[in-house]
Design an enzyme around this catalytic site. Structure first.
Site, PDB file in Angstrom:
ATOM      1  N   HIS A 125      -9.122   0.195 -11.186  1.00 18.02           N
ATOM      2  CA  HIS A 125      -8.770   1.204 -10.189  1.00 18.02           C
ATOM      3  C   HIS A 125      -7.293   1.566 -10.287  1.00 18.02           C
ATOM      4  O   HIS A 125      -6.922   2.751 -10.284  1.00 18.02           O
ATOM      5  CB  HIS A 125      -9.090   0.675  -8.786  1.00 18.02           C
ATOM      6  CG  HIS A 125      -8.484   1.478  -7.682  1.00 18.02           C
ATOM      7  ND1 HIS A 125      -8.931   2.732  -7.337  1.00 18.02           N
ATOM      8  CD2 HIS A 125      -7.442   1.212  -6.842  1.00 18.02           C
ATOM      9  CE1 HIS A 125      -8.209   3.200  -6.334  1.00 18.02           C
ATOM     10  NE2 HIS A 125      -7.293   2.296  -6.025  1.00 18.02           N
ATOM     11  N   PHE A 126      -6.424   0.568 -10.390  1.00 16.73           N
ATOM     12  CA  PHE A 126      -4.995   0.842 -10.491  1.00 16.73           C
ATOM     13  C   PHE A 126      -4.664   1.605 -11.769  1.00 16.73           C
ATOM     14  O   PHE A 126      -3.749   2.439 -11.796  1.00 16.73           O
ATOM     15  CB  PHE A 126      -4.187  -0.451 -10.434  1.00 16.73           C
ATOM     16  CG  PHE A 126      -4.007  -0.974  -9.032  1.00 16.73           C
ATOM     17  CD1 PHE A 126      -3.517  -0.167  -8.031  1.00 16.73           C
ATOM     18  CD2 PHE A 126      -4.325  -2.291  -8.712  1.00 16.73           C
ATOM     19  CE1 PHE A 126      -3.353  -0.638  -6.735  1.00 16.73           C
ATOM     20  CE2 PHE A 126      -4.173  -2.767  -7.421  1.00 16.73           C
ATOM     21  CZ  PHE A 126      -3.680  -1.946  -6.440  1.00 16.73           C
ATOM     22  N   HIS A 127      -5.400   1.326 -12.843  1.00 17.81           N
ATOM     23  CA  HIS A 127      -5.127   2.046 -14.083  1.00 17.81           C
ATOM     24  C   HIS A 127      -5.619   3.489 -14.023  1.00 17.81           C
ATOM     25  O   HIS A 127      -5.135   4.334 -14.776  1.00 17.81           O
ATOM     26  CB  HIS A 127      -5.751   1.303 -15.268  1.00 17.81           C
ATOM     27  CG  HIS A 127      -4.942   0.126 -15.714  1.00 17.81           C
ATOM     28  ND1 HIS A 127      -5.068  -1.115 -15.138  1.00 17.81           N
ATOM     29  CD2 HIS A 127      -3.964   0.009 -16.649  1.00 17.81           C
ATOM     30  CE1 HIS A 127      -4.220  -1.957 -15.712  1.00 17.81           C
ATOM     31  NE2 HIS A 127      -3.542  -1.301 -16.625  1.00 17.81           N
ATOM     32  N   HIS A 159       0.809  -1.217   0.000  1.00 19.29           N
ATOM     33  CA  HIS A 159       0.000   0.000   0.000  1.00 19.29           C
ATOM     34  C   HIS A 159       0.844   1.271   0.000  1.00 19.29           C
ATOM     35  O   HIS A 159       0.578   2.177  -0.797  1.00 19.29           O
ATOM     36  CB  HIS A 159      -0.980   0.027   1.169  1.00 19.29           C
ATOM     37  CG  HIS A 159      -1.948   1.166   1.059  1.00 19.29           C
ATOM     38  ND1 HIS A 159      -3.016   1.152   0.200  1.00 19.29           N
ATOM     39  CD2 HIS A 159      -1.979   2.386   1.652  1.00 19.29           C
ATOM     40  CE1 HIS A 159      -3.670   2.306   0.270  1.00 19.29           C
ATOM     41  NE2 HIS A 159      -3.058   3.068   1.143  1.00 19.29           N
ATOM     42  N   TYR A 200       1.698   5.209  -2.596  1.00 16.74           N
ATOM     43  CA  TYR A 200       2.029   6.598  -2.261  1.00 16.74           C
ATOM     44  C   TYR A 200       3.447   6.953  -2.655  1.00 16.74           C
ATOM     45  O   TYR A 200       3.747   8.125  -2.898  1.00 16.74           O
ATOM     46  CB  TYR A 200       1.752   6.851  -0.778  1.00 16.74           C
ATOM     47  CG  TYR A 200       0.267   6.889  -0.547  1.00 16.74           C
ATOM     48  CD1 TYR A 200      -0.465   8.035  -0.819  1.00 16.74           C
ATOM     49  CD2 TYR A 200      -0.423   5.746  -0.134  1.00 16.74           C
ATOM     50  CE1 TYR A 200      -1.833   8.051  -0.670  1.00 16.74           C
ATOM     51  CE2 TYR A 200      -1.797   5.750   0.012  1.00 16.74           C
ATOM     52  CZ  TYR A 200      -2.498   6.911  -0.255  1.00 16.74           C
ATOM     53  OH  TYR A 200      -3.858   6.927  -0.143  1.00 16.74           O
ATOM     54  N   ARG A 234     -10.129 -10.860 -12.104  1.00 18.66           N
ATOM     55  CA  ARG A 234      -8.836 -10.302 -12.468  1.00 18.66           C
ATOM     56  C   ARG A 234      -7.808 -11.431 -12.507  1.00 18.66           C
ATOM     57  O   ARG A 234      -8.102 -12.564 -12.131  1.00 18.66           O
ATOM     58  CB  ARG A 234      -8.415  -9.222 -11.468  1.00 18.66           C
ATOM     59  CG  ARG A 234      -8.212  -9.749 -10.054  1.00 18.66           C
ATOM     60  CD  ARG A 234      -7.972  -8.655  -9.038  1.00 18.66           C
ATOM     61  NE  ARG A 234      -6.734  -7.937  -9.240  1.00 18.66           N
ATOM     62  CZ  ARG A 234      -5.977  -7.455  -8.237  1.00 18.66           C
ATOM     63  NH1 ARG A 234      -6.347  -7.614  -6.977  1.00 18.66           N
ATOM     64  NH2 ARG A 234      -4.873  -6.803  -8.485  1.00 18.66           N
ATOM     65  N   ARG A 235      -6.618 -11.126 -12.999  1.00 19.63           N
ATOM     66  CA  ARG A 235      -5.503 -12.072 -13.045  1.00 19.63           C
ATOM     67  C   ARG A 235      -5.835 -13.335 -13.847  1.00 19.63           C
ATOM     68  O   ARG A 235      -5.271 -14.396 -13.591  1.00 19.63           O
ATOM     69  CB  ARG A 235      -5.070 -12.508 -11.634  1.00 19.63           C
ATOM     70  CG  ARG A 235      -4.677 -11.398 -10.674  1.00 19.63           C
ATOM     71  CD  ARG A 235      -4.030 -12.015  -9.442  1.00 19.63           C
ATOM     72  NE  ARG A 235      -3.670 -11.035  -8.444  1.00 19.63           N
ATOM     73  CZ  ARG A 235      -4.374 -10.789  -7.351  1.00 19.63           C
ATOM     74  NH1 ARG A 235      -5.507 -11.447  -7.139  1.00 19.63           N
ATOM     75  NH2 ARG A 235      -3.972  -9.903  -6.476  1.00 19.63           N
TER      76      ARG A 235
END
Length: 563
Positions: free
Chosen positions: A384-386, A233, A237, A449-450
């Site tokens: 979300h990550f993209h 996580h 950041y 996913r994956r």
């Protein structure tokens, strides 16, 4: 060591340092490696969405999960780490200087990272490490993969120590003076990175490497995942804070304004340090073996990150409005219309800022105890990550590239390159909107996913998902076109653009700004609070995991274990 030139320090107005040719070579080496990673990782991403569309088959000998692993590792770890380290070195060199010794040590870190990257890449390409970006046990890779990852981490630690040393020497020469804002931010980010990577480094060194070498017959899966997400996580950041550095201290200069509040910027970074690390359990809400009380506590700590995020949003839009009104643009939104939309150095990061609004909202859903069960392990998370990393962070990195690369190579960002950059930004935004949007929608319907078999829900084929998968393929194809355009721009700016002097834009504070309180420089206090929060959030959960490990499993297996 370069000597800093100060002008009217009381108003925080200072002349930036001049970067030497040897410095520029160092910084460009990191940035160049990042763009090589962008091409490789982007190509793997294109192959993924084509396979998932159901209309494309990989050539014989290439496995989908090889491609997925390369995409995740190269873009999530290699591209970001190299660009961030190179960018932060440039910020430190420009604000506090770098000595010859520090520069030589920085080169050592570069080569250690590069050797580690090549080792890990070879094992993946040979099909010996198709363990995905998260390399979850019990998936096992070749030992060289884990050793390569360890070297990348060690190389990045060297960058940490160089950056800390740079500010330490500057502080010794400027006692009782606040540090330059960008240097302060870099040191915060590297402190967070170092503390966070201790978890994954410990897991790799004392669990994965002995296990992969055969020194241990078993591995504590839950402990390895817990240590990964202790790191995973704050990794987000570590990606995001360099973008914030550009937003806070560089974008104001580009738009002709000043920093809204030096104190607010520093405080937001201190809060990110506090609340970015002790929250990894919110990625493990569905995992048994972790006490629900501690999961809930870490969810609460996760939501605390909203505070510095909102502080940043307020600060940025305050900067935009104040700058516009000082230029005479009145009305409720007059200042907005007259921002430099035709300057790609501003446009790309600004779109990244906007993308972080839905991206942050999605992060709140992912971290929510109940809502997480709806989207966990679905392709929503990939979308979300993209949005957050591949749009907010990467678009800001592209915006930085348009001025940083020509500054380092002694060239100019021409009007034609600026126009092409705007086209590239539009392509990237369009492609990511289509692809990420389709991922979010399919994820809400349970799309996994994956998995290469994303048209299946359990044992049944879901025909309706075909449209979402085709949309992902279309969006991914547009993104790959944007990558090719960006690589062309990078090569042009690095080698072929007209010679000249490109500005290294560092904004100043408002002349009548309130003085920044010196207590914000209490590094020992901030580190102590961070460690205390980590010990509070992780000591009991990790002790429980080790104490209640399955029979025969060794939590740590170095130098001896269950052989």
């Amino acid at each position: 060591m370069a000597v800093e030139k100060l002008v009217n320090y009381e108003t925080n107005s200072r002349l930036p340092l001049t970067l030497s040719k040897s410095e520029k070579r160092l910084y460009m080496s990191f940035i160049s490696f990042a763009f090589i990673a962008l091409f490789i990782g982007g190509l793997m991403g294109l192959l993924q969405v084509l396979v998932r569309s159901g209309h494309f088959t990989l050539p014989a000998g290439i496995d989908y999960y090889q491609v997925l692993t390369v995409h995740g590792v190269i873009l999530g770890l290699v591209l970001t780490t190299y660009f961030i380290v190179g960018f932060q070195y440039a910020l430190m060199g420009k604000t506090v200087g770098i000595s010859d010794t520090q520069r030589r040590v920085a080169w050592l870190g570069f080569w250690i990272m590069t050797i580690g990257t090549v080792m890990a890449a070879i094992t993946v390409l040979y099909g010996k490490a198709s363990v995905l970006y998260t390399f979850y046990a019990p998936l096992k890779a070749h030992p060289a993969f884990y050793i390569g990852l360890a070297l990348v981490i060690v190389g990045s630690w060297i960058a940490c120590f160089v950056n800390w040393r740079q500010l330490y020497i500057w502080k010794k020469k400027h006692p009782n003076e606040k540090s330059p804002l960008l240097a302060f931010m870099v040191v915060i980010n590297m402190a967070m990175w170092f503390i966070a990577t201790l978890g994954v480094a410990g897991s790799v060194l004392f669990q994965f490497i002995p296990w992969s070498l055969g020194y241990a017959a078993t591995i504590d899966v839950l402990l390895s995942r817990t240590l990964f997400w202790y790191f995973g996580h704050p990794l987000v950041y570590f990606w995001l804070l360099p973008a914030y550095m550009a937003w806070y201290a560089i974008i104001p200069k580009i738009i002709g304004g000043k920093i809204f509040s030096d104190s607010l910027a520093r405080l937001s970074f201190v809060l990110f340090l506090f609340f970015s690390i002790p929250v990894g359990l919110h990625h493990q809400l569905t995992e048994p073996g972790l006490d629900t009380t501690w999961k809930f506590i870490q969810v609460v700590l996760t939501f605390m990150v909203v505070i510095p995020s909102l502080m940043t949003a307020f600060s940025m839009f305050a900067t935009f409005e104040i700058t516009g009104r000082k230029k005479g643009y009145g009305g409720l939104f007059g200042w907005l219309k007259h921002l430099p939309w035709k300057d790609v150095r501003f446009l790309a990061p600004f779109i990244g800022m906007l993308a972080f609004i839905p991206g942050g909202a999605g992060g709140l859903i992912n971290a929510s105890y109940q809502l997480n069960t709806v989207v966990h392990n679905t392709i929503w998370v990939t979308g979300h990550f993209h949005l957050t990393v591949a749009t907010t962070v990467v678009l800001t990195f592209f915006g930085i590239t348009y001025w940083l690369v020509p500054h380092l190579t002694g060239r100019k960002l021409t009007k034609s390159m600026n126009r092409l950059g705007i086209i590239q930004t539009i392509f990237w935004t369009l492609g990511m909107t289509i692809m990420s949007g389709a991922m979010h929608i399919q994820g809400l319907f349970g799309g996994p996913r994956r998995s290469a078999y994303s048209e299946y829900n359990g044992t049944e084929q879901v025909a309706e998902w075909g449209a979402y998968q085709m949309a992902q393929a279309i969006g991914g194809s547009i993104l790959f076109i944007a990558i090719i355009i960006m690589l062309y721009i990078f090569i042009k700016l690095a080698f072929f653009a007209p010679k000249g002097e490109e500005e290294f834009p560092i904004a100043e504070e408002e002349i009548d700004a309130e003085p920044t309180p010196m207590w914000l420089e209490r590094w020992k206090l901030w580190i102590a609070i961070t460690i205390a929060l980590i010990l509070f959030a992780y000591t009991i959960p990790i002790a429980d995991v080790i104490q209640n490990a399955p029979p025969g499993s060794a939590p740590f297996a170095w130098p001896i274990g269950n052989n």
